[in-house]
Design a protein around this motif. Structure first.
Motif, PDB file in Angstrom:
ATOM      1  N   HIS A  44     -11.848  -6.315  -6.095  1.00 34.43           N
ATOM      2  CA  HIS A  44     -11.358  -5.159  -5.977  1.00 34.43           C
ATOM      3  C   HIS A  44     -11.069  -4.347  -7.191  1.00 34.43           C
TER       4      HIS A  44
ATOM      5  N   ARG B  54      -7.753   3.437  -3.371  1.00 34.37           N
ATOM      6  CA  ARG B  54      -8.856   2.115  -2.766  1.00 34.37           C
ATOM      7  C   ARG B  54      -8.224   0.915  -3.322  1.00 34.37           C
TER       8      ARG B  54
ATOM      9  N   THR C 196      -8.530   8.571  -6.414  1.00 37.71           N
ATOM     10  CA  THR C 196      -9.201   7.810  -5.139  1.00 37.71           C
ATOM     11  C   THR C 196      -9.225   6.605  -5.538  1.00 37.71           C
TER      12      THR C 196
ATOM     13  N   SER D 286      -5.204  -0.266  -1.701  1.00 37.74           N
ATOM     14  CA  SER D 286      -5.386  -0.798  -0.179  1.00 37.74           C
ATOM     15  C   SER D 286      -5.552  -2.181  -0.122  1.00 37.74           C
TER      16      SER D 286
ATOM     17  N   ARG E 225       0.795  -1.256  -0.002  1.00 36.26           N
ATOM     18  CA  ARG E 225      -0.178   0.018  -0.055  1.00 36.26           C
ATOM     19  C   ARG E 225       1.075   1.213   0.082  1.00 36.26           C
TER      20      ARG E 225
ATOM     21  N   ALA F 204     -12.691  -1.263  -9.160  1.00 38.02           N
ATOM     22  CA  ALA F 204     -11.792  -0.106  -9.461  1.00 38.02           C
ATOM     23  C   ALA F 204     -12.304   0.299 -11.156  1.00 38.02           C
TER      24      ALA F 204
END
Length: 172
Positions: free
Chosen positions: A130, A114, A110, A117, A88, A134
């Protein structure tokens, strides 16, 4: 004669400023599309190729044009350093270093933060979820960027010429 040369230079400079601003509106959707393709390639590398994260980032960077490639290369380089940074931290540092060279804005950043992370700390299926999230967020931003391009690109081209012409008229 000197006034004529000065007026031509002012007109040229104003026109170039307008065209530079317009080019940023044209570059943003293209860069977002390239970033979407890179995230999809990353998903393939991790999900189906079982590629380790540093190698997956290196392969994605090889197929991604600048400025996106520098972001992915920066992550790969930081991961391999002996400083002991988490993934990260490497991701966020690379984004911070290379983001000013892009035409993209805060919502895209942003979405990528995310994503960073979640990568490297969960199982493969969760990482794929994820990445798909995205991609969906980036596609929405791409649509917004295309709307902005259609709305503001011509305006900036015209505005640069018109403001330069106004300055020339006021000076002469």
């Amino acid at each position: 004669m000197v006034k004529l040369i000065g007026a031509a230079l002012i007109l040229f400079a104003g026109t170039m400023i307008g065209f530079m601003q317009a080019s940023r509106y044209a570059a943003r959707p293209r860069q977002i599309r390239q970033l979407i393709q890179a995230v999809q390639r990353l998903e393939t590398e991790i999900g189906y190729g079982y590629t380790p994260l540093p190698d997956a980032f290196e392969r994605c960077a090889a197929h991604l044009p600048e400025p996106g490639a520098s972001i992915f290369r920066g992550v790969k380089e930081r991961i391999n350093q002996p400083e002991g940074l988490t993934f990260r931290e490497c991701w966020e540092l690379s984004l911070a270093d290379h983001w000013p060279g892009t035409a993209m804005r805060i919502p895209e950043k942003t979405a990528l933060i995310r994503l960073g992370s979640a990568l490297g700390i969960s199982d493969r299926e969760d990482q794929i979820k994820h990445m798909r999230l995205a991609v969906q967020q980036l596609k929405a931003e791409e649509d917004t960027a295309r709307d902005d391009q259609a709305r503001y690109e011509k305006m900036w081209k015209s505005l640069g010429v018109l403001i330069a012409a106004l300055v020339v008229i006021l000076i002469v």
